[in-house]
Design a protein around this motif. Structure first.
Motif, PDB file in Angstrom:
ATOM      1  N   LEU A 122      33.192  38.479  46.481  1.00  0.00           N
ATOM      2  CA  LEU A 122      33.063  37.014  46.911  1.00  0.00           C
ATOM      3  C   LEU A 122      34.158  36.319  47.880  1.00  0.00           C
ATOM      4  O   LEU A 122      34.049  35.990  48.917  1.00  0.00           O
ATOM      5  CB  LEU A 122      32.977  36.231  45.376  1.00  0.00           C
ATOM      6  N   SER A 123      35.007  37.041  47.197  1.00  0.00           N
ATOM      7  CA  SER A 123      35.884  35.853  48.273  1.00  0.00           C
ATOM      8  C   SER A 123      36.398  36.349  49.666  1.00  0.00           C
ATOM      9  O   SER A 123      37.075  36.198  50.450  1.00  0.00           O
ATOM     10  CB  SER A 123      37.459  35.993  48.160  1.00  0.00           C
ATOM     11  N   GLU A 124      36.360  37.910  49.939  1.00  0.00           N
ATOM     12  CA  GLU A 124      36.569  39.164  50.693  1.00  0.00           C
ATOM     13  C   GLU A 124      35.324  40.198  51.053  1.00  0.00           C
ATOM     14  O   GLU A 124      35.945  41.089  50.386  1.00  0.00           O
ATOM     15  CB  GLU A 124      38.004  39.286  50.594  1.00  0.00           C
ATOM     16  N   ASN A 245      31.814  32.487  55.266  1.00  0.00           N
ATOM     17  CA  ASN A 245      31.628  32.016  53.410  1.00  0.00           C
ATOM     18  C   ASN A 245      30.830  33.009  53.170  1.00  0.00           C
ATOM     19  O   ASN A 245      29.774  32.094  52.905  1.00  0.00           O
ATOM     20  CB  ASN A 245      31.961  30.340  53.485  1.00  0.00           C
ATOM     21  N   LEU A 246      30.406  33.623  52.517  1.00  0.00           N
ATOM     22  CA  LEU A 246      29.586  34.609  51.209  1.00  0.00           C
ATOM     23  C   LEU A 246      29.129  33.074  50.262  1.00  0.00           C
ATOM     24  O   LEU A 246      28.174  32.879  50.266  1.00  0.00           O
ATOM     25  CB  LEU A 246      30.043  35.306  50.835  1.00  0.00           C
ATOM     26  N   GLU A 247      30.325  32.814  49.795  1.00  0.00           N
ATOM     27  CA  GLU A 247      30.182  31.802  48.317  1.00  0.00           C
ATOM     28  C   GLU A 247      28.800  31.128  49.319  1.00  0.00           C
ATOM     29  O   GLU A 247      27.985  30.613  48.303  1.00  0.00           O
ATOM     30  CB  GLU A 247      31.246  31.555  47.937  1.00  0.00           C
ATOM     31  N   ARG A 248      29.607  30.069  49.772  1.00  0.00           N
ATOM     32  CA  ARG A 248      28.505  28.972  50.512  1.00  0.00           C
ATOM     33  C   ARG A 248      26.589  29.593  51.605  1.00  0.00           C
ATOM     34  O   ARG A 248      25.387  29.359  50.216  1.00  0.00           O
ATOM     35  CB  ARG A 248      29.031  28.437  51.998  1.00  0.00           C
ATOM     36  N   VAL A 249      27.024  31.075  51.812  1.00  0.00           N
ATOM     37  CA  VAL A 249      25.804  31.096  52.515  1.00  0.00           C
ATOM     38  C   VAL A 249      24.965  31.717  51.117  1.00  0.00           C
ATOM     39  O   VAL A 249      23.638  31.471  51.333  1.00  0.00           O
ATOM     40  CB  VAL A 249      26.367  32.600  53.164  1.00  0.00           C
ATOM     41  N   SER A 430      25.544  41.985  47.489  1.00  0.00           N
ATOM     42  CA  SER A 430      26.126  40.498  48.312  1.00  0.00           C
ATOM     43  C   SER A 430      25.715  39.667  46.735  1.00  0.00           C
ATOM     44  O   SER A 430      26.644  38.676  46.555  1.00  0.00           O
ATOM     45  CB  SER A 430      25.528  39.560  49.290  1.00  0.00           C
ATOM     46  N   MET A 431      24.590  39.736  45.623  1.00  0.00           N
ATOM     47  CA  MET A 431      24.005  39.043  45.130  1.00  0.00           C
ATOM     48  C   MET A 431      25.037  39.481  43.529  1.00  0.00           C
ATOM     49  O   MET A 431      25.009  38.529  42.886  1.00  0.00           O
ATOM     50  CB  MET A 431      22.947  39.583  44.603  1.00  0.00           C
TER      51      MET A 431
END
Length: 864
Positions: A122-124, A245-249, A430-431
């Motif tokens: 999630l961070s990277e 930003n994967l968390e936001r996406v 990603s989920m």
């Protein structure tokens, strides 16, 4: 870890595996022999595989046979010398079966292991993950921008995409987009989500556009203007376009799916043939993908049903999700509990300690907005079959199969229509990063439904929870292996994750953050003997006997076996010299004398076949005396079935006569009473202190008869054990140097209790109102009713009688034996235990599904 007689033992296989892994890593770092290091690495890989596949045996602590075949005797000895013999012995002797469901559900090491890799991703995220989510983002932006540019007018948007919509009605979707804009705020409506926009940054953006700020109370479309909504959405679309930003996406994907996907006609999806479960369902319902996508573009109720069928009917309303009404959760989720920590560790004090002592871990991001994850705000129900199906395999339970997964996988299917399973697996990656990394669910709560309901992880183990058999252990390695082939960059992150897991597990072990008080846990386990797991139970008893723990917790397995009629266990114990003491032998003699008298009673008609009102048990009371307990065993309604009550009175005389016939004459006729107070009846029979006592029995009998009785025995535990079991679990003991931390786990809120009723899309969607509150109340009431329906008699609250209990002579007051008869309308002779087990079985096998339109995501709002 458990502390027993001053020593610590591993409480889970995962903990033991990680302890061995730590020693192997030390060895490979300190050893200069290249060839030996190669074999150590093979052993390390073997242990990692055992952790990922959740194997519950101690085979991992032996050198794998494949390695031994390639080693000389000298090399074998060298390899053995690298690992302390005391560690191997501790691994083999640890009482793994002692850990209760409640302890396993909150285990620090299991949770740290599960949360590390998803938090890192999630961070990277890898570049392939970002490329994959960008496909979904592009389709969201395509639809959103088209509606904004054409004034949210469906007819204009449809023509823009080359279609000819019907002119009979006009459709404007302004309110749908207002709702989507509000969902972009991470505080909407009463719970904070990871990755959403804060009110402050959203208002800064609005003000920069010359618009007024919105209030924290803005939760409905009417609370904001369309200009404000449009500016808010533009900020979200910019984040999707930037794609950094994967968390936001992933949160924006979820916000769109939960608020907009089902209501809004969707355009631009590829028309190639779909794959997997989605393809099968589309072909069965609509014939082919083109027909289905025409229905996706439909603004009427038919289109709504098409857009929601995969997430709702196929996934969320499946038996896999609906096996239990609450999916294993206990009580409500508490929206006031927040965290700044990634992963699924629950105890904030432990997280703080780890972050300070394990540099480089990513569970504690600094300056990160707090949010409300299930992992700290939701508790597990230790009695739940769903919970047990997870933790008995040492997989973390957080809040049951993920509703967020059902939303996101449907979003990808509708907008992208993947043509390769690798696309589905990358989006699942990603989920997993978002759902587990932000603490909403465990790994298996995402991977389980992914394979069970969409078949996108070939070879992954997942079963429907089952009260009769143990589910297969989830093999995370199956997903990781496939993911690494799809995404080579993932392998390096996996290795880094293992380093962090090792660091965290070593610190937890060294600081004894996982030590629990064993006394109550052992008593619970020992008093729940399972004949189907007899060998495991015997092994556990032998280990505890060897280290002196049985005496420490004041548990006598011999008396327990007699009192509960566990004949197989009794036979085993009778052959063990250190268990078969003279006193136990005397107990067994008296027990058999009592059983002989019980056999005579049954032959004379006092049993549950010829006299359905009474059953008998034999046991040793706390004073060491063998007794007969006679009790009733059925339901009846005193007011509506007087004949039963009269039959009971007649049986009273019959029982007394039978007892006297076999020389049990110490019961006075006045001591057998039938007390009633309208809706409650209790039968009280004074226990019989059979003569001769133990010493006399030894003089008259020297034979130990272990002939099995073909009847059921009712469990009876001594007073001390019973009081121990009624108390709550001991809290985890944290190291003394850690700061005080207190949690209140009773007042919580159920975030999955929400609904999306069937809607009829009006010309102006402002007419559509959310009614979440009423649904939440109904579902909680339904869950409560179901839980009450399967409560056992021991859990029911006693009802006071209007008649005073009988007074027993002090010499005979060894044990008051009585049975509550609850007011029920059933046939005479229907057994309480049979009735309730039948009722529970029916509830489990036929769970009452919610309305097919009930919404299902982890977001607590109605998805309008």
């Amino acid at each position: 870890m458990f502390e027993i007689t001053g020593n610590t033992f591993f409480s889970t296989y995962t903990e033991a595996k990680l302890a061995l892994l730590s020693e192997l890593n030390k060895s490979i770092n300190n050893n200069l022999d290249h060839n030996l290091n190669k074999h150590i690495q093979e052993w390390i890989d073997h242990v990692k595989l055992a952790i990922d596949s959740h194997t519950n045996t101690v085979d991992f602590c032996e050198i794998p046979q494949g390695i031994l075949n390639n080693l000389s005797p000298t090399q074998v000895n060298q390899l053995h010398d690298l690992i302390p013999a005391s560690l191997i012995q501790k691994i083999k002797e640890s009482p793994y079966s002692m850990a209760t469901t409640a302890v396993l559900a909150d285990d620090h090491i299991i949770r740290a292991y599960e949360g590390t890799l998803p938090s890192m991703l999630l961070s990277e995220p890898t570049s392939k993950m970002l490329e994959n989510v960008a496909q979904v983002s592009q389709k969201i932006r395509l639809n959103v921008n088209a509606y904004i540019r054409h004034g949210y007018d469906y007819q204009k948007v449809s023509r823009k995409f080359g279609h000819s919509p019907s002119r009979k009605k006009t459709y404007n979707f302004e309110n749908v987009f207002k709702n989507f804009a509000l969902h972009l705020l991470h505080h909407f409506p009463d719970r904070v989500y990871s990755g959403g926009f804060t009110l402050a940054e959203m208002n800064d953006h609005l003000i920069s556009k010359g618009l007024s700020a919105i209030s924290v109370d803005a939760t409905k479309p009417d609370d904001i203007s369309i200009e404000q909504a449009q500016a808010m959405i533009e900020l979200g679309m910019s984040a999707l376009k930037e794609n950094s930003n994967l968390e936001r996406v992933m949160y924006i994907h979820f916000a769109f799916g939960v608020s907009t996907m089902k209501v809004l006609p969707l355009f631009g999806a590829p028309t190639h043939h779909p794959i997997g479960k989605f393809a099968n369902e589309v072909n069965e319902r609509y014939g082919n993908i083109r027909r289905f996508q025409r229905r996706m573009r439909d603004p009427t109720e038919r289109g709504f049903q098409a857009r929601k069928f995969f997430s709702d009917e196929v996934i969320y309303n499946s038996p896999y999700y609906r096996y239990e009404p609450a999916k294993g959760r206990s009580g409500k989720l508490d929206p006031n509990r927040v965290t700044q920590c990634y992963g699924v560790l629950k105890d904030q004090k432990v997280i703080s300690a780890i972050s300070e002592n394990c540099p480089g871990t990513i569970i504690y991001p600094k300056d990160h907005d707090a949010w409300t994850p299930d992992t700290v705000a939701q508790n597990a129900d230790p009695q739940s079959i769903v919970v047990k199906s997870y933790v008995e395999n040492e997989a973390a339970y957080i809040s049951g199969p993920s509703g967020t997964f059902s939303i996101l996988t449907c979003l990808q299917s509708l907008l992208v229509n993947p043509s390769h399973i690798q696309e589905q697996q990358l989006y699942l990656q990603s989920m997993l990063a978002y759902i587990v990394g932000s603490g909403l669910h465990s790994i298996h709560e995402v991977l389980g439904p992914a394979e069970y309901l969409t078949q996108i992880i070939p070879g992954y183990h997942v079963d429907m929870p089952n009260s009769e058999t143990k589910t297969r252990a989830p093999n995370f390695n199956q997903f990781y292996d496939q993911a690494c082939r799809n995404d080579p960059e993932l392998q390096a992150k996996l290795e880094r994750a293992w380093e962090q897991i090792n660091s965290i597990a070593s610190y937890i072990h060294d600081a004894k953050l996982n030590v629990v008080n064993h006394r109550k846990l052992f008593l619970k386990k020992l008093n729940h003997y399972d004949k189907d797991h007899h060998d495991e139970y015997i092994k556990m008893l032998a280990m505890l006997q060897q280290i002196g723990a049985l005496k420490e917790i004041n548990f006598d397995p011999f008396v327990f076996a007699i009192n509960n009629g566990h004949t197989k266990l009794l036979e085993h114990l009778a052959t063990i010299d250190h268990v078969m003491t003279d006193e136990n032998a005397a107990h067994l003699v008296v027990y058999n004398k009592v059983r002989e008298k019980g056999d005579i009673l049954r032959q004379q008609g006092i049993d549950d076949e010829t006299t359905p009102y009474f059953t008998m048990d034999y046991f040793i009371n706390p004073n060491g005396q063998s007794e007969i307990k006679i009790r009733s065993g059925f339901y009846y309604d005193l007011d509506k079935d007087d004949s039963v009550y009269h039959d009971l009175r007649k049986q009273k005389v019959n029982i007394l006569d039978k007892l006297k016939e076999i020389s049990i004459d110490e019961i006075d006729a006045n001591e057998l009473n039938f007390n009633s107070s309208g809706d409650f009846t209790r039968i009280e029979i004074n226990p019989v202190d059979l003569k001769p006592k133990i010493e006399q029995a030894n003089q008259t009998s020297s034979t130990i008869d272990l002939k099995e009785n073909n009847r059921e025995f009712s469990p009876n535990v001594n007073t001390e054990v019973e009081s121990e079991l009624q108390e709550e679990e001991e809290e985890v003991i944290i190291a003394d140097d850690l700061p005080e931390y207190h949690t209140d786990e009773d007042d919580v809120f159920d975030e999955d209790s929400e609904s999306s009723e069937e809607i009829h899309i009006a010309d102006n969607l402002a007419e559509y109102q959310s009614d979440d509150e009423s649904f939440i109340d109904d579902e909680e009431q339904d869950v409560e009713e179901k839980s009450q329906a399967v409560k056992s008699p021991s859990e029911a609250k006693p009802v006071e009688t209007s008649t005073n209990p009988i007074s027993l002579p002090s010499a005979k007051r060894h044990l008051l034996v009585f049975h509550d008869i609850t007011k029920q309308q059933t046939h005479v002779g229907e057994s309480i235990s049979w009735y309730q087990s039948k009722e529970k079985k029916e509830n489990i096998q036929n769970p009452e599904n919610s309305n097919p339109e009930d919404e299902h995501s982890d977001h607590p709002t109605k998805h309008s």
